[in-house]
Design a protein around this motif. Structure first.
Motif, PDB file in Angstrom:
ATOM      1  N   ASN A   1       0.820  -1.200   0.000  1.00 13.37           N
ATOM      2  CA  ASN A   1       0.000   0.000   0.000  1.00 13.37           C
ATOM      3  C   ASN A   1       0.868   1.270   0.000  1.00 13.37           C
ATOM      4  N   SER A   2       1.939   1.232  -0.813  1.00 16.34           N
ATOM      5  CA  SER A   2       2.757   2.436  -0.975  1.00 16.34           C
ATOM      6  C   SER A   2       2.009   3.421  -1.873  1.00 16.34           C
ATOM      7  N   PHE A   3       2.225   4.690  -1.631  1.00 20.24           N
ATOM      8  CA  PHE A   3       1.462   5.737  -2.323  1.00 20.24           C
ATOM      9  C   PHE A   3       1.912   5.895  -3.777  1.00 20.24           C
ATOM     10  N   PRO A   4       0.995   6.326  -4.653  1.00 18.86           N
ATOM     11  CA  PRO A   4      -0.421   6.549  -4.375  1.00 18.86           C
ATOM     12  C   PRO A   4      -1.193   5.228  -4.294  1.00 18.86           C
ATOM     13  N   VAL A   5      -2.123   5.161  -3.366  1.00 21.83           N
ATOM     14  CA  VAL A   5      -2.957   3.975  -3.190  1.00 21.83           C
ATOM     15  C   VAL A   5      -4.331   4.253  -3.794  1.00 21.83           C
TER      16      VAL A   5
END
Length: 307
Positions: free
Chosen positions: A57-61
């Motif tokens: 869940n690293s950005f952008p999610v």
């Protein structure tokens, strides 16, 4: 592509419409041009920073775990699917967007007459209800108790239990939702203090199985009402379930389950009430609405996909 995405975790306000890279279908994958996407409590947990095991869940999610749309790319090695197929399906992340890439096992054909808003909100709760009721071994002659029966998951569970032959389905809800529950085949009962006594009055021969979608109080009532704990399940109170000796739900989804549900819809045996259908840009408002914990039926996002 446009997506309702997270660049930080927090309240609904962190979910904003933005531009992200368009995914491409690789070998063994399909890309779906999304027309609609369902909104679920699973998505709000993602927004707050939770992630299931093995999920990055690293950005952008981009949240969203159910969708409906049109196949527009078919990866190498995929058979049985063509560009232009209309499908509905499930995933873990990514459905709040113009495109989502999934495996063929995550989609089923959309019934021709199923509206796009219903199709986008059909998969997650439908398959969830299917999983639970199969584990509960619901069948002909059963008396079944469904807590929080007016919500999307509860509505699916009520109708599916009836489709599989349950004699009586008792659904808990506020009095404002009692007429709605009768319309989908449930005998309504008001939740809260005295629930156990009210259910026993409705089912003098006993309750065979129960599904809790409401919380600890409902799970405790289920255990009090159902003799065999193996025929009790919860979708919301796993810690208490372990304490009470209630088995947990095994989250094993398949497109075979989804295809069965879609066929029941085509036969008129499985209906979904749409509470709200909002544009993708209003994803934050959709999260605020679902987190009130009130209201019947499903919230969906409508995606204006490029042609």
């Amino acid at each position: 592509m446009k997506a309702a995405a997270l660049t930080s975790f927090g309240g609904p306000e962190v979910l904003t419409l933005t531009e992200v890279a368009s995914p491409q279908a690789g070998p063994g994958q399909l890309r779906v041009r999304v027309r609609s996407a369902g909104v679920n409590h699973f998505d709000t947990a993602i927004r707050k920073g939770w992630a299931p095991p093995t999920v990055d869940n690293s950005f952008p999610v981009v949240p969203g775990n159910e969708y409906a749309g049109v196949v527009d790319q078919v990866g190498e090695g995929v058979t049985g699917h063509s560009v232009g197929d209309t499908v509905l399906g499930y995933c873990t992340l990514g459905a709040y967007a113009e495109y989502v890439v999934v495996s063929p096992e995550q989609v089923a054909a959309k019934p021709e007459r199923m509206p796009w808003d219903i199709a986008g909100g059909f998969s997650a709760n439908g398959v969830g209800a299917h999983l639970c009721l199969r584990e509960l071994k619901i069948g002909p002659g059963d008396t079944v108790l469904i807590h929080a029966a007016a919500g999307a998951l509860g509505t699916f569970a009520v109708q599916l239990a009836r489709a599989w032959g349950a004699r009586t389905v008792i659904g808990t809800a506020s009095e404002a939702n009692h007429a709605y529950l009768r319309s989908v085949g449930a005998v309504p009962v008001t939740y809260g203090e005295g629930l156990i006594e009210r259910v026993r009055a409705l089912a003098p021969d006993g309750v065979d199985a129960a599904l809790d979608i409401a919380g600890d109080h409902a799970l405790r009532a289920s255990v009090a009402l159902v003799t065999d704990k193996n025929r009790v399940r919860t979708m919301v109170s796993d810690e208490l379930a372990a304490e009470l000796g209630v088995p947990t739900v095994t989250p094993k989804r398949s497109n075979a389950q989804l295809a069965e549900l879609a066929e029941l819809h085509a036969q008129g045996k499985l209906k979904l009430h749409i509470r709200q259908a909002l544009p993708l840009a209003q994803a934050a408002a959709a999260h605020r609405s679902i987190e009130t914990g009130h209201g019947r039926g499903k919230i969906v996002l409508l995606v204006d996909s490029p042609s």
